[in-house]
Design an enzyme around this catalytic site. Structure first.
Site, short mmCIF file in Angstrom:
data_model
loop_
_atom_site.label_atom_id
_atom_site.label_comp_id
_atom_site.label_asym_id
_atom_site.label_seq_id
_atom_site.Cartn_x
_atom_site.Cartn_y
_atom_site.Cartn_z
N GLU A 168 0.82 -1.21 0.00
CA GLU A 168 0.00 0.00 0.00
C GLU A 168 0.86 1.27 0.00
O GLU A 168 0.38 2.36 0.30
CB GLU A 168 -0.96 -0.04 1.19
CG GLU A 168 -2.04 -1.10 0.96
CD GLU A 168 -2.78 -1.53 2.19
OE1 GLU A 168 -2.26 -1.35 3.30
OE2 GLU A 168 -3.89 -2.06 2.04
N HIS A 205 -1.60 4.16 8.30
CA HIS A 205 -2.73 3.35 7.84
C HIS A 205 -2.86 2.17 8.79
O HIS A 205 -1.90 1.43 9.01
CB HIS A 205 -2.50 2.86 6.41
CG HIS A 205 -3.45 1.78 5.99
ND1 HIS A 205 -4.82 1.87 6.18
CD2 HIS A 205 -3.23 0.58 5.41
CE1 HIS A 205 -5.39 0.77 5.72
NE2 HIS A 205 -4.44 -0.04 5.25
N TYR A 227 -13.03 16.84 19.87
CA TYR A 227 -11.70 16.41 19.49
C TYR A 227 -11.69 15.69 18.15
O TYR A 227 -10.74 15.80 17.38
CB TYR A 227 -11.06 15.56 20.59
CG TYR A 227 -10.61 16.41 21.73
CD1 TYR A 227 -9.39 17.09 21.67
CD2 TYR A 227 -11.41 16.59 22.85
CE1 TYR A 227 -8.98 17.91 22.71
CE2 TYR A 227 -11.00 17.41 23.89
CZ TYR A 227 -9.79 18.06 23.81
OH TYR A 227 -9.39 18.89 24.83
#
Length: 213
Positions: free
Chosen positions: A78, A97, A124
């Protein structure tokens, strides 16, 4: 923040963050991958098949922004997603990721808003994540996702991959890690609250806290 200039320190930071995410259960097995952008424009990434719990500094891969493998072990499959985020976001110097449990679970739900996969349940979340686009399912390593990821990353530093997990970029590794942890906690809250009436932040409240694109 400029790109990481001290490669040795960048390697240590990447491995330290990987260990922290793994030991706290935010990833498992050989899932997940991290990267940082160095001052020369190259990327340090976790290698293919590695565990974030055991990867070592000397085992990191190096690629360029066009996914060319420069040295070290073969990078994560990836790597193209990381490169797409860096090309789209010149101020990003770290990408994380994960296949974190609750965010991955949300990515499998039917009927998600593709523009906002999670509601802004907390201040948040609105500050650290903002709007979270859902990208359609692609098999892991499918490079056909790359152009869509790059286009989306121009306006969003965080995305959720359908039936997969989140990808988050940050100016620093600390910012990227904080944001992806906030995303995971909000996904957990979202699942806990399913079936209950919720009161997320209003669009105006969320917009007032949203991170700059």
């Amino acid at each position: 923040m400029t790109a990481y200039r001290d490669e040795k320190a960048a390697r240590a930071l990447l491995v330290r963050t990987a260990r922290s995410l793994f030991t706290r259960g935010l990833t498992h097995g050989s899932t997940g991958n991290l990267s940082v952008r160095l001052a020369d424009g190259s990327l340090l990434l976790t290698p293919t098949g590695s565990s974030l719990g055991t990867v070592e500094e000397a085992e990191l891969s190096r690629t360029d922004l066009n996914n060319q493998h420069l040295d070290g072990p073969r990078p994560t499959k990836e790597a193209f997603l990381h490169a797409a985020f860096y090309r789209a976001r010149p101020t990003a110097h770290a990408v994380v990721h994960l296949h974190s449990t609750h965010a991955a679970a949300v990515s499998c739900l039917d009927g998600l808003d593709p523009a906002r996969a999670l509601p802004p349940l907390t201040a948040y979340y609105a500050m650290r994540v903002g709007a979270l686009p859902l990208l359609p399912y692609h098999a892991p390593g499918d490079r056909s996702l790359e152009p869509l990821a790059e286009r989306t990353a121009r306006d969003h530093h965080a995305v959720l991959l359908a039936n997969h997990g989140p990808v988050v970029a940050g100016a620093t590794m600390e910012q990227a890690a904080d944001a992806i942890e906030e995303l995971e906690e909000t996904a957990r809250l979202h699942l806990l609250l399913r079936g209950h009436a919720i009161r997320p932040l209003s669009p105006e409240q969320a917009a007032a806290l949203a991170p700059s694109s």
